[in-house]
Design a protein around this motif. Structure first.
Motif, PDB file in Angstrom:
ATOM      1  N   SER A  24       0.837  -1.201   0.000  1.00  0.00           N
ATOM      2  CA  SER A  24       0.000   0.000   0.000  1.00  0.00           C
ATOM      3  C   SER A  24       0.869   1.246   0.000  1.00  0.00           C
ATOM      4  N   GLU A  25       0.434   2.237  -0.782  1.00  0.00           N
ATOM      5  CA  GLU A  25       1.137   3.520  -0.829  1.00  0.00           C
ATOM      6  C   GLU A  25       0.176   4.603  -1.309  1.00  0.00           C
ATOM      7  N   ALA A  26       0.240   5.766  -0.660  1.00  0.00           N
ATOM      8  CA  ALA A  26      -0.495   6.968  -1.082  1.00  0.00           C
ATOM      9  C   ALA A  26      -1.985   6.718  -1.255  1.00  0.00           C
ATOM     10  N   GLY A  27      -2.561   5.838  -0.428  1.00  0.00           N
ATOM     11  CA  GLY A  27      -3.996   5.597  -0.479  1.00  0.00           C
ATOM     12  C   GLY A  27      -4.434   4.572  -1.508  1.00  0.00           C
ATOM     13  N   PHE A  28      -3.482   3.784  -2.036  1.00  0.00           N
ATOM     14  CA  PHE A  28      -3.815   2.748  -3.012  1.00  0.00           C
ATOM     15  C   PHE A  28      -3.175   1.428  -2.609  1.00  0.00           C
ATOM     16  N   ASP A  29      -3.891   0.325  -2.907  1.00  0.00           N
ATOM     17  CA  ASP A  29      -3.431  -1.018  -2.573  1.00  0.00           C
ATOM     18  C   ASP A  29      -3.086  -1.782  -3.845  1.00  0.00           C
ATOM     19  N   PHE A  30      -1.958  -2.487  -3.810  1.00  0.00           N
ATOM     20  CA  PHE A  30      -1.529  -3.372  -4.891  1.00  0.00           C
ATOM     21  C   PHE A  30      -1.593  -4.793  -4.334  1.00  0.00           C
ATOM     22  N   PHE A  56      -1.641  -8.662 -10.641  1.00  0.00           N
ATOM     23  CA  PHE A  56      -1.994  -7.896  -9.445  1.00  0.00           C
ATOM     24  C   PHE A  56      -3.058  -6.867  -9.770  1.00  0.00           C
ATOM     25  N   GLU A  57      -3.741  -6.450  -8.722  1.00  0.00           N
ATOM     26  CA  GLU A  57      -4.884  -5.549  -8.838  1.00  0.00           C
ATOM     27  C   GLU A  57      -4.630  -4.293  -8.018  1.00  0.00           C
ATOM     28  N   ILE A  58      -5.019  -3.139  -8.572  1.00  0.00           N
ATOM     29  CA  ILE A  58      -4.926  -1.865  -7.860  1.00  0.00           C
ATOM     30  C   ILE A  58      -6.326  -1.426  -7.461  1.00  0.00           C
ATOM     31  N   THR A  59      -6.484  -1.066  -6.198  1.00  0.00           N
ATOM     32  CA  THR A  59      -7.739  -0.495  -5.707  1.00  0.00           C
ATOM     33  C   THR A  59      -7.411   0.670  -4.784  1.00  0.00           C
ATOM     34  N   ALA A  60      -8.381   1.552  -4.577  1.00  0.00           N
ATOM     35  CA  ALA A  60      -8.209   2.635  -3.613  1.00  0.00           C
ATOM     36  C   ALA A  60      -8.434   2.075  -2.214  1.00  0.00           C
ATOM     37  N   SER A  61      -7.577   2.462  -1.269  1.00  0.00           N
ATOM     38  CA  SER A  61      -7.683   1.946   0.098  1.00  0.00           C
ATOM     39  C   SER A  61      -9.009   2.315   0.744  1.00  0.00           C
ATOM     40  N   ASN A  62      -9.595   3.461   0.343  1.00  0.00           N
ATOM     41  CA  ASN A  62     -10.874   3.887   0.925  1.00  0.00           C
ATOM     42  C   ASN A  62     -12.075   3.369   0.138  1.00  0.00           C
ATOM     43  N   HIS A  63     -11.785   2.505  -0.866  1.00  0.00           N
ATOM     44  CA  HIS A  63     -12.833   1.845  -1.666  1.00  0.00           C
ATOM     45  C   HIS A  63     -13.658   2.818  -2.500  1.00  0.00           C
ATOM     46  N   ARG A  64     -13.172   4.020  -2.705  1.00  0.00           N
ATOM     47  CA  ARG A  64     -13.873   4.986  -3.542  1.00  0.00           C
ATOM     48  C   ARG A  64     -13.401   4.846  -4.991  1.00  0.00           C
TER      49      ARG A  64
END
Length: 219
Positions: free
Chosen positions: A50-56, A90-98
């Motif tokens: 995780s970095e800068a509000g995004f998850d890999f 791998f998948e990228i998503t926003a950590s806050n799910h927005r």
């Protein structure tokens, strides 16, 4: 209201709007560059960085490594990057799910030694999912040079983005590697961001109206 009064009234309002919007934009436009990532191997389905509000998150294949400058024999910009190894997806998503957008990123093969280029993926397929909308697809053909190339996308309203390597016919079953760096990502503004923006506009509006009334009474 006279033109002069309108200008007096509107100028600080526009200035406040621009300042608040720029500040909100700076918070919403991080660059994921992996520069502060430790040199770690993330292995197994569900492994996450995780970095800068995004998850890999690893969703298939073997593993990925925060490598780059930690391994000089890998293509790098002199700083750490993400090395996707052994047919990893791998998948990228926003950590806050927005919802979020992906504007651009840098991509390259893996090993710098030409005799090892057979281990590179021949291409990487990106799949962007969006709530209630068709998926987006984009295929990046791997450049035949040992350096990064920048891909411009400007995808918006994303729920996730998946990076899937495509087999290199001359590679082995555990190859299909690539490296990734400098992702330009943006999340949709949080409700409180718009609240701050409106509060700032309201305060500017009230202050300007009060000042105009005071000047009229003084005159």
């Amino acid at each position: 209201m006279s033109t002069r009064s309108a200008l007096r009234f509107g100028a600080p309002l526009v200035a406040a709007l621009c300042a608040l919007h720029a500040d909100a934009g700076n918070r919403r436009l991080p660059t994921v560059d992996f520069d502060d990532a430790p040199h770690v191997v993330l292995e197994g389905i569900g492994a996450r960085y995780s970095e800068a509000g995004f998850d890999f998150t690893l969703t298939g294949g073997g593993y990925f490594v925060m490598a780059g400058s930690y391994q000089p024999d890998l293509i790098n910009n002199g700083t750490p990057n993400l090395f996707s190894a052994n047919d990893s997806v791998f998948e990228i998503t926003a950590s806050n799910h927005r919802p979020f957008s992906l504007r651009a990123f840098d991509i390259a093969g893996s090993w710098t030694e030409p005799s090892l280029w057979f281990r590179w993926a021949s291409a990487v397929v990106l799949t962007g999912t969006r709530a209630g909308l068709p998926d987006l697809h984009h295929t990046v053909t791997m450049p035949q040079t040992a350096r990064f190339t920048t891909v411009l996308l400007d995808w918006e309203g994303l729920s996730s983005v998946t990076f899937t390597p495509i087999v290199n016919p001359s590679g082995g079953p555990a190859d299909y590697e690539f490296t990734l760096d400098n992702l330009y990502l943006a999340t949709v503004p949080e409700p409180e961001t718009w609240g701050l923006l409106l509060a700032g506009l309201g305060a500017t509006l009230a202050h300007t109206a009060w000042r105009n009334r005071r000047q009229r009474h003084a005159g």
